[in-house]
Design an enzyme around this catalytic site. Structure first.
Site, PDB file in Angstrom:
ATOM      1  N   TRP A   1      -1.831   0.982  -4.383  1.00 16.84           N
ATOM      2  CA  TRP A   1      -0.526   1.273  -3.777  1.00 16.84           C
ATOM      3  C   TRP A   1      -0.222   0.336  -2.624  1.00 16.84           C
ATOM      4  O   TRP A   1       0.891  -0.165  -2.497  1.00 16.84           O
ATOM      5  CB  TRP A   1      -0.421   2.736  -3.350  1.00 16.84           C
ATOM      6  CG  TRP A   1      -0.259   3.621  -4.548  1.00 16.84           C
ATOM      7  CD1 TRP A   1      -1.121   4.584  -4.981  1.00 16.84           C
ATOM      8  CD2 TRP A   1       0.830   3.602  -5.498  1.00 16.84           C
ATOM      9  NE1 TRP A   1      -0.643   5.153  -6.147  1.00 16.84           N
ATOM     10  CE2 TRP A   1       0.539   4.576  -6.478  1.00 16.84           C
ATOM     11  CE3 TRP A   1       1.996   2.847  -5.623  1.00 16.84           C
ATOM     12  CZ2 TRP A   1       1.393   4.821  -7.563  1.00 16.84           C
ATOM     13  CZ3 TRP A   1       2.846   3.087  -6.700  1.00 16.84           C
ATOM     14  CH2 TRP A   1       2.543   4.068  -7.650  1.00 16.84           C
TER      15      TRP A   1
ATOM     16  N   ASP B   1       2.769   4.828   4.436  1.00 17.61           N
ATOM     17  CA  ASP B   1       3.006   5.451   3.136  1.00 17.61           C
ATOM     18  C   ASP B   1       2.061   6.636   3.041  1.00 17.61           C
ATOM     19  O   ASP B   1       0.849   6.473   2.934  1.00 17.61           O
ATOM     20  CB  ASP B   1       2.721   4.435   2.014  1.00 17.61           C
ATOM     21  CG  ASP B   1       2.862   5.045   0.613  1.00 17.61           C
ATOM     22  OD1 ASP B   1       3.176   6.250   0.502  1.00 17.61           O
ATOM     23  OD2 ASP B   1       2.651   4.305  -0.372  1.00 17.61           O
TER      24      ASP B   1
ATOM     25  N   LYS C   1       3.835  14.772  -4.801  1.00 16.52           N
ATOM     26  CA  LYS C   1       2.394  14.987  -4.742  1.00 16.52           C
ATOM     27  C   LYS C   1       1.994  16.152  -3.849  1.00 16.52           C
ATOM     28  O   LYS C   1       0.902  16.653  -3.980  1.00 16.52           O
ATOM     29  CB  LYS C   1       1.681  13.714  -4.339  1.00 16.52           C
ATOM     30  CG  LYS C   1       1.695  12.734  -5.504  1.00 16.52           C
ATOM     31  CD  LYS C   1       1.360  11.339  -5.126  1.00 16.52           C
ATOM     32  CE  LYS C   1       1.616  10.400  -6.287  1.00 16.52           C
ATOM     33  NZ  LYS C   1       2.174   9.131  -5.841  1.00 16.52           N
TER      34      LYS C   1
HETATM   35  C1  LIG Z   1       2.596   7.916  -6.070  1.00 18.43           C
HETATM   36  C2  LIG Z   1       2.540   6.961  -4.960  1.00 18.43           C
HETATM   37  C3  LIG Z   1       3.558   6.028  -4.725  1.00 18.43           C
HETATM   38  C4  LIG Z   1       4.750   5.869  -5.648  1.00 18.43           C
HETATM   39  O1  LIG Z   1       5.595   6.935  -5.544  1.00 18.43           O
HETATM   40  P1  LIG Z   1       6.977   6.988  -6.355  1.00 18.43           P
HETATM   41  O2  LIG Z   1       7.649   8.155  -5.718  1.00 18.43           O
HETATM   42  O3  LIG Z   1       6.623   7.189  -7.786  1.00 18.43           O
HETATM   43  O4  LIG Z   1       7.707   5.726  -6.130  1.00 18.43           O
HETATM   44  C5  LIG Z   1       3.445   5.200  -3.627  1.00 18.43           C
HETATM   45  N1  LIG Z   1       2.395   5.275  -2.798  1.00 18.43           N
HETATM   46  C6  LIG Z   1       1.389   6.146  -3.002  1.00 18.43           C
HETATM   47  C7  LIG Z   1       0.252   6.192  -2.039  1.00 18.43           C
HETATM   48  C8  LIG Z   1       1.433   7.021  -4.089  1.00 18.43           C
HETATM   49  O5  LIG Z   1       0.428   7.897  -4.285  1.00 18.43           O
END
Ligand SMILES: *Cc1c(COP(=O)(O)O)cnc(C)c1O
Length: 359
Positions: A101, A170, A194
């Site tokens: 990521w 993030d 998540k």
């Molecule tokens: C799932 C995830 C993303 C991507 O998320 P989307 O909402 O599908 O764009 C980005 N960073 C991390 C750490 C993730 O787990």
């Protein structure tokens, strides 16, 4: 029967939330229509929207000098929006590259600004997070981008690095499952799917003093300042996702809030790591102990055949979503906020049984 759902995302949500949403779906609180059928400018939707935004701030403990915006495009759109909005002429963005990521955030954002890797764990196989003194900040750096939890590699920052430039985080896969040192951050973002709700909405917190200085030379949807000044209703918001996030946040409050989520995550992941550590090497984790994720526990068995046998037995025992990410293999157990501890107990029991049958 509901399964024990260890999916990495979208993921399990609280049953009470799903049932409440089901009851409300066709006729929302006597409105004579579904929430997904009514104007997003109606007072009914407005109340739902504003409550979700307020709860996002209160549950996460965001200080008053932060604004929250709900956006489409997931966390992925933020990879580009951050450099677009935050980098002025001559400024650079630093990235800590800790896994898949973080790599995506750097490569995607590089289309829109001068970004560089201030640390890269790729040569070590992304086994750990760096210590602050390993992170090399170059001149004219506006921010340091960190991925608080790497969903695929299963590592997390136990402590966020204080390196003298503001952090951009993030937090997609450990969002609102831990308290953060807000004074270190200018911006925090993540997709909802998540820990916080269904897919379809990203939640970004941004410091108000930063909002005042963002780039105005962008299409409207790409501007944080416009979303913030319109309470995330500049255009039609993803109404159903926002509604569900509001419900999940209310559920989190009823469970005791952030501190309870944090201690449960520590307890649930601890049970699985204990089973790994007590297995005499039958279950192997390549993750450095100090960087062990509380959300995504990644491990391997002694062979791919045993990995497959383990996953098949998990399916027989009503567990789903345990297959490791395709580039990593093995097993990945995602233990998000709504995963009940009974699911973890079932997994740990499976680990013990499978090991004694196959070691
Ligand atoms: C799932 C995830 C993303 C991507 O998320 P989307 O909402 O599908 O764009 C980005 N960073 C991390 C750490 C993730 O787990």
């Amino acid at each position: 029967m509901r399964k024990f759902n260890f999916s990495a995302g979208p993921c399990t949500l609280p049953l009470e939330v799903l049932e409440e949403a089901q009851v409300e779906f066709v006729d929302y609180h006597g409105a004579g229509m579904s929430l997904v059928e009514m104007s997003h400018r109606s007072s009914t939707y407005d109340a739902v929207h504003m409550e979700a935004m307020a709860k996002a701030k209160s549950v996460f403990g965001a200080p008053d000098d932060f604004s929250v915006v709900f956006l489409g495009g997931g966390a992925t759109l933020q990879f580009a929006m951050i450099p677009m909005n935050l980098l002025a002429e001559g400024q650079r963005g630093a990235h800590v590259v800790t896994g898949e990521w973080a790599s995506k955030a750097l490569s995607d954002g590089s289309h829109h600004g001068d970004l560089y890797a201030a640390w890269d764990g790729g040569s070590e196989g992304y086994r750990r997070m760096p210590a602050p003194e390993e992170i090399v900040i170059e001149p004219n750096t506006r921010y340091l981008h960190v991925t608080s939890n790497e969903t695929i590699g299963g590592i997390r920052f136990n402590e966020f690095p204080d390196v003298g430039v503001p952090l951009v985080g993030d937090m997609s896969s450990d969002y609102m499952t831990r308290a953060i040192p807000w004074d270190l951050f200018d911006l925090v973002y993540g997709g909802a799917q998540k820990n916080l709700g269904p897919a379809g909405v990203d939640i970004t917190f941004i410091r108000n003093s930063v909002l005042e200085e963002t780039n105005r030379d962008l299409g409207a949807y790409l501007r944080y300042d416009i979303h913030a000044s319109k309470n995330s209703m500049y255009n039609t918001p993803p109404v159903y996702a926002v509604y569900m996030v509001g419900k999940v946040l209310r559920w989190m409050e009823s469970q005791g809030g952030l501190a309870v989520m944090e201690s449960q995550a520590s307890r649930k992941s601890g049970l699985v790591y204990d089973a790994i550590d007590a297995s005499d090497g039958f279950y192997r984790s390549q993750v450095d102990r100090r960087s062990r994720s509380h959300m995504n526990v990644v491990f391997h068995l002694p062979s791919e055949e045993l990995d497959a046998g383990f996953l098949a037995e998990a399916t027989r025992r009503n567990m789903s979503g345990l297959k490791g990410y395709r580039t990593v293999g093995g097993v990945r157990a995602s233990l998000y906020n709504a995963l009940p501890v009974e699911a973890v107990d079932a997994l740990v029991e499976l680990m013990a049984d499978f090991r004694s049958a196959n070691a």
